[in-house]
Scaffold this active site. Structure first.
Site, PDB file in Angstrom:
ATOM      1  N   LYS A 282       0.844  -1.198   0.000  1.00 26.53           N
ATOM      2  CA  LYS A 282       0.000   0.000   0.000  1.00 26.53           C
ATOM      3  C   LYS A 282       0.881   1.249   0.000  1.00 26.53           C
ATOM      4  O   LYS A 282       2.016   1.194   0.470  1.00 26.53           O
ATOM      5  CB  LYS A 282      -0.844   0.024   1.283  1.00 26.53           C
ATOM      6  CG  LYS A 282      -2.014  -0.922   1.286  1.00 26.53           C
ATOM      7  CD  LYS A 282      -2.819  -0.758   2.566  1.00 26.53           C
ATOM      8  CE  LYS A 282      -3.982  -1.723   2.626  1.00 26.53           C
ATOM      9  NZ  LYS A 282      -4.998  -1.502   1.578  1.00 26.53           N
ATOM     10  N   ARG A 356     -10.614 -11.238   1.790  1.00 30.79           N
ATOM     11  CA  ARG A 356     -11.527 -12.242   1.229  1.00 30.79           C
ATOM     12  C   ARG A 356     -10.932 -13.646   1.339  1.00 30.79           C
ATOM     13  O   ARG A 356     -11.665 -14.622   1.435  1.00 30.79           O
ATOM     14  CB  ARG A 356     -11.873 -11.870  -0.221  1.00 30.79           C
ATOM     15  CG  ARG A 356     -10.684 -11.776  -1.134  1.00 30.79           C
ATOM     16  CD  ARG A 356     -10.985 -10.979  -2.403  1.00 30.79           C
ATOM     17  NE  ARG A 356     -11.031  -9.538  -2.161  1.00 30.79           N
ATOM     18  CZ  ARG A 356     -11.304  -8.627  -3.098  1.00 30.79           C
ATOM     19  NH1 ARG A 356     -11.593  -8.998  -4.331  1.00 30.79           N
ATOM     20  NH2 ARG A 356     -11.319  -7.345  -2.803  1.00 30.79           N
TER      21      ARG A 356
END
Ligand code: BES
Ligand code: MN
Ligand code: ZN
Length: 507
Positions: A282, A356
């Site tokens: 990130k 996920r």
């Protein structure tokens, strides 16, 4: 410091402030009648209203004046409750929260709050009004200060809140029920606010055990060896880049009647204790906030605390996947193909779409092991849900109309707002891979990012399982205060899910 709340028939302590309530009305402000209060203070309150024309009695509006020498309290305050006919338990909490904020800017340490004698409207009892005002103040008064020395000079904080009401015993009972849930909310907030050097998977698992076991919750911790044996390859892949190994924690609260044949309810939470993005790193700005990427799991733990404290008559199972998503020479890579607990293979195309993967294994495990009545998962899953809904609404995907109606209803009564998002076959197709069963990001880039994430999760929901996915990326963490939610970790999810269980699933 936490506030000590008591309910009395008349004020017992020497408060620094006495507070009465007022309503907003078409013909101006009206004071809530209080029989137990000295006449001189009642007339002072009336004078205060006459002099403060800006005070309209709106919800949470607050004024205070200094009392004449010899009075029981140095100050007298008036708290607005808005229109009497619009008042609800939830709005009373909001007023209580704003009241707390007003008091902290004045530096008041002890208050006697007079609830008065007149029912505001037929659906809200005076006991519930008293309990909700106090609960709202306590919710707003939450502080996370264990890492900071107290400042040398500071205004006094509210320490004692004495609620003066007609039936103190009943109000206290009502308050204690609300307080169980608030304790759960605080638990979730504490976990979210904790720094990631102290809250890593193993430490987190221990905290869960230490907090919930004494309350009668069964807690099982799966370490990486066990997870390997089980074949939980998706969550293990996410965790493998970190020196802090992954954990799965299973919580069980068996509160239902022994004769009950109902399957348990299941709650699953994403517990990424820090999300750097992994090899798909990130950007640096605000990366510290990714300590909140375990907000879904914190809500599950907080919910269990609430349910256990109030001895909910229902069987519930909770599963949280705890991992740290780090880049390293051991980290999983874009291009890797991994195998989930249910046997499906996943092509990893972005290591930052890790939540996920963690949820995939937890969802499969809970369905296979418990065949629950429903599964609700909470996760700070996508930045895209913040683009869509900001920090006020939680994007909610659900495959069952009855469950949605129930969730919508308790959203209204808990104040934790939901907005329904679409589940569609299109997004299940979006995450099919050419080289594996699935891919962990959609084919069309960032389009409908929250929906493709939900589409991915849907591949791990078995035929017939009633399921909802709550994307709390926007609501788990705030950078501004709300009336009953101070900024940073919000504890979002505890209140609404406690309400759901209580209103629809308890025997
Ligand atoms: N934890 C983030 C989502 C997030 C973003 C939570 C901002 C809270 C605030 C999640 O793991 C993530 O990185 N999602 C990616 C998915 C993308 C790579 C498909 C995102 O939202 O950018
Ligand atoms: Mn991520
Ligand atoms: Zn994440």
């Amino acid at each position: 410091m936490s506030i000590s709340v008591s309910f009395q028939k008349e004020h017992k302590t020497q408060p620094s402030m006495i507070v009465v309530l007022a309503y907003e009305g078409d013909e101006g402000v009206s004071l809530q009648p209080v029989s137990g209060l000295e006449a001189s203070l009642v007339s002072l309150a009336k004078r205060a209203l006459e002099a403060n024309v800006q005070f309209k009695g709106r919800l949470g509006d607050f004024i205070s004046v200094v009392t004449p020498e010899g009075s029981v309290a140095a100050r007298l305050g008036v708290l607005g409750l808005g229109k009497a006919e619009a008042l609800s338990a939830l709005r009373a909490e909001e007023a209580g929260g704003k009241f707390y904020a007003a008091l902290s800017s004045l530096g008041v340490a002890g208050v006697s709050l007079y609830v008065g004698d007149k029912l505001p409207q037929p659906d809200l009892t005076l006991d519930m009004l008293a309990a909700s005002l106090a609960n709202g103040a306590v919710l707003r008064g939450y502080k996370f200060e264990r890492y900071k020395a107290p400042p040398k000079e500071m205004l006094p904080e509210l320490k004692t809140l004495e609620v003066v009401c007609t039936h103190p015993a009943n109000a206290k009972k009502a308050y204690e029920k609300l307080s169980c849930v608030s304790q759960g909310v605080f638990q979730a907030r504490d976990l979210v606010n904790m720094p990631p050097n102290d809250l890593y998977p193993d430490a987190y698992a221990k905290i869960i055990k230490d907090t919930l076991k004494p309350l009668g919750v069964e807690v099982e911790i799966f370490d990486e060896k066990k997870l390997q044996k089980m074949g939980a390859g998706a969550m293990l892949a996410v965790g493998q880049g970190s020196d802090r190994p992954a954990r799965m924690v299973v919580m069980r609260w068996n509160g239902a009647n022994k004769k009950s044949k109902d399957a348990p309810l299941a709650f699953v939470g994403k517990g990424v204790t820090f999300d750097t993005g992994g090899i798909s790193l990130k950007p640096g700005a605000n990366m510290d906030e990714m300590k909140m990427d375990m907000g879904g799991s914190a809500a599950v733990v907080g919910l269990f605390k609430a349910l256990a404290l109030r001895k909910a008559r229902v069987d519930v199972v909770g599963v949280v996947g705890l991992v740290e998503n780090m880049p390293s020479s051991k980290a999983y890579r874009p291009g890797d193909i991994i195998k989930a607990y249910n046997g499906k293979t996943i092509e990893v195309l972005n290591t930052d779409a890790e939540g996920r993967l963690v949820l995939a294994d937890c969802l499969s495990y809970v369905q296979k092991t418990y065949a629950p009545r429903f599964v609700i998962n909470l996760a700070t899953l996508t930045g895209a849900i913040i683009v869509a809904l900001g920090h006020e609404y939680c994007g909610t995907f659900v495959n069952d109309e009855t469950l949605w109606k129930q969730m919508e209803k308790v959203s209204g009564s808990s104040g934790e707002k939901l907005w329904r998002m679409p589940l569609d076959e299109v997004w299940k197709k979006e995450v099919e891979s050419e080289v594996a069963d699935l891919r962990n990001i959609g084919k069309s880039g960032r389009d409908a990012g929250s929906c493709t994430a939900a589409g991915f999760l849907a591949h791990f929901i078995e035929e017939g399982t009633i399921w909802s996915h709550m994307d709390i990326a926007g609501t788990a963490w705030r950078t501004s205060d709300k009336p009953t939610v101070p900024k940073y970790g919000s504890g979002f999810g505890v209140r609404i899910l406690d309400c759901l269980v209580r209103d629809y699933y308890e025997s």
